[in-house]
Design a protein around this motif. Structure first.
Motif, PDB file in Angstrom:
ATOM      1  N   SER A   1       0.901  -1.252  -0.045  1.00  0.00           N
ATOM      2  CA  SER A   1      -0.017  -0.340  -0.224  1.00  0.00           C
ATOM      3  C   SER A   1       0.744   1.314  -0.484  1.00  0.00           C
ATOM      4  O   SER A   1       1.866   1.354   0.239  1.00  0.00           O
ATOM      5  CB  SER A   1      -0.916   0.076   0.785  1.00  0.00           C
TER       6      SER A   1
ATOM      7  N   PRO B   1     -14.480   3.342   5.256  1.00  0.00           N
ATOM      8  CA  PRO B   1     -14.701   1.689   4.466  1.00  0.00           C
ATOM      9  C   PRO B   1     -15.923   1.362   3.479  1.00  0.00           C
ATOM     10  O   PRO B   1     -15.880   1.587   2.572  1.00  0.00           O
ATOM     11  CB  PRO B   1     -14.840   0.269   5.070  1.00  0.00           C
TER      12      PRO B   1
ATOM     13  N   SER C   1      -6.351  -5.932   2.280  1.00  0.00           N
ATOM     14  CA  SER C   1      -6.152  -4.785   3.380  1.00  0.00           C
ATOM     15  C   SER C   1      -4.624  -5.321   3.176  1.00  0.00           C
ATOM     16  O   SER C   1      -4.141  -6.222   3.802  1.00  0.00           O
ATOM     17  CB  SER C   1      -6.932  -5.404   4.639  1.00  0.00           C
TER      18      SER C   1
ATOM     19  N   TRP D   1      -5.897  -0.464   2.653  1.00  0.00           N
ATOM     20  CA  TRP D   1      -7.415  -0.995   2.205  1.00  0.00           C
ATOM     21  C   TRP D   1      -7.852   0.204   0.650  1.00  0.00           C
ATOM     22  O   TRP D   1      -7.696   0.157   0.219  1.00  0.00           O
ATOM     23  CB  TRP D   1      -8.348  -1.181   3.181  1.00  0.00           C
TER      24      TRP D   1
ATOM     25  N   VAL E   1     -11.614  -5.037   5.878  1.00  0.00           N
ATOM     26  CA  VAL E   1     -12.492  -5.239   3.750  1.00  0.00           C
ATOM     27  C   VAL E   1     -13.583  -6.187   4.979  1.00  0.00           C
ATOM     28  O   VAL E   1     -14.499  -6.199   3.694  1.00  0.00           O
ATOM     29  CB  VAL E   1     -11.846  -7.181   4.590  1.00  0.00           C
TER      30      VAL E   1
END
Length: 364
Positions: free
Chosen positions: A156, A265, A195, A239, A203
């Motif tokens: 990431s 999220p 993630s 994520w 997630v």
């Protein structure tokens, strides 16, 4: 080499595309005034890194960069492929480097086996799943059967630490001629929420957000959780989610995004689900991000007429620039004709292939 034989362009727009088209056409190009009005003029580190990659996968290419970095002369060599590891600077994700390789790999002397190390997702460039599920299937439609992108490590932003392996084993003389005149019907939607170095609950929350939007659809929806831990999860927490809609004939549309600081999220999941629905409604046979690859493959196909259905909304600024570059590099005009159907403002793109021949296949 006389300057009259060099095709000139200005600015940093479509930098990778111009280098790719030059390589496929065998024509040298000069790109001037690269961010010449910027406080920090010239090529960025990711563009220089991309040129180094081009040097690695070709033989005989010559790259001259001016002192200020605002002008580059690129004389293409032969696409040779081979096995190689490329370390990508963190300013761009690995997708930035993988994507242009898809235009070149099938027409190489040797099979492509390249490991890219760096950041595996970003807000602006194609992520790993987008390439795997969105772009590789387009290549298959043109006869490039054996191609794969393997995620070895997720990385990431900002620090990355990811690793992906691009393998293209199909070496073909030229793409097959495309005739895709019907808008595909979506049969299923699948996706992955992943993630790295954060709680797995992120997630599940993304999946929940996406499911809430897609619940009313009549097709099957399957979104998997992909939680990365330990040394394969890169150097930074992160994520994201990628969703792909697929038709029975294997055409696909995709949408993706990653979470940033302060993002919720559920909101990211919801947003990507709506973006996918928008992509489906605004696309005909291929999505907006897949269109350039399809058009270039049609241009370098057999000396035959290929046809592809697109929507009016896909004829945007990016598309117009693509057609301009193709005309300048290959001398090929792309014809757009309205579909002869009531209630439809779709367009049929008609292209006569240039009969490009993979010179490497002559000696193979």
């Amino acid at each position: 080499m006389s300057s009259s034989r060099i095709t000139s362009f200005q600015g940093s727009r479509n930098f990778r595309l111009l280098i790719v088209l030059a390589t496929l056409s065998g024509k040298p190009i000069k790109i001037e005034k690269i961010r010449s009005d910027d406080l920090n003029p010239g090529l960025r580190d990711h563009e220089v890194s991309f040129l180094r990659l081009m040097e690695a996968v070709t033989n005989g290419s010559s790259i001259e960069i001016s002192y200020t970095g605002t002008t580059i002369i690129y004389k293409p060599g032969i696409i040779t492929g081979g096995s190689y590891t490329h370390n990508c600077p963190p300013s761009k994700p690995v997708g930035y480097y993988v994507e242009p390789m898809l235009y070149l790999a099938p027409f190489s002397k040797n099979k492509f086996s390249i490991i890219f190390r760096g950041v595996t997702a970003s807000h602006n460039d194609a992520g790993v799943e987008a390439i795997k599920w969105g772009l590789l299937p387009v290549m298959e439609k043109f006869g490039v059967r054996e191609c794969a992108l393997h995620t070895l490590k997720r990385g990431s932003p900002p620090l990355g630490g990811g690793e992906v392996h691009l393998v293209v084993d199909s070496l073909i003389a030229q793409p097959v001629t495309m005739h895709a005149l019907d808008t595909p019907q979506i049969a299923s939607i699948r996706g992955v929420a992943y993630s790295t170095r954060v709680s797995p609950s992120m997630v599940n929350r993304m999946i929940e957000g996406a499911r809430n939007v897609l619940r009313g659809l009549s097709c099957e929806v399957d979104i998997t959780a992909d939680v990365w831990r330990g040394e394969n999860s890169g150097k930074s927490p992160g994520w994201g989610i990628t969703l792909v809609a697929e038709s029975k004939k294997g055409w696909r549309y995709f949408a993706e995004n990653i979470g940033g600081a302060g993002d919720v999220p559920e909101d990211i999941g919801t947003q990507v689900a709506y973006e996918l629905l928008e992509e489906i409604s605004e696309s005909a046979v291929v999505g907006r991000t897949q269109l350039p690859l399809a058009i270039v493959y049609m241009v370098i196909g057999k000396e035959d007429i290929g046809r592809l259905r697109i929507t009016k909304s896909q004829v945007d600024e990016r598309f117009i620039w693509l057609l301009r570059h193709i005309k300048k590099m290959f001398g090929t005009e792309v014809f757009l004709k309205p579909v002869d159907e009531p209630e439809s403002d779709d367009i049929i793109v008609t292209i006569k292939g240039i009969g490009f021949t993979n010179t490497n296949k002559k000696t193979a």
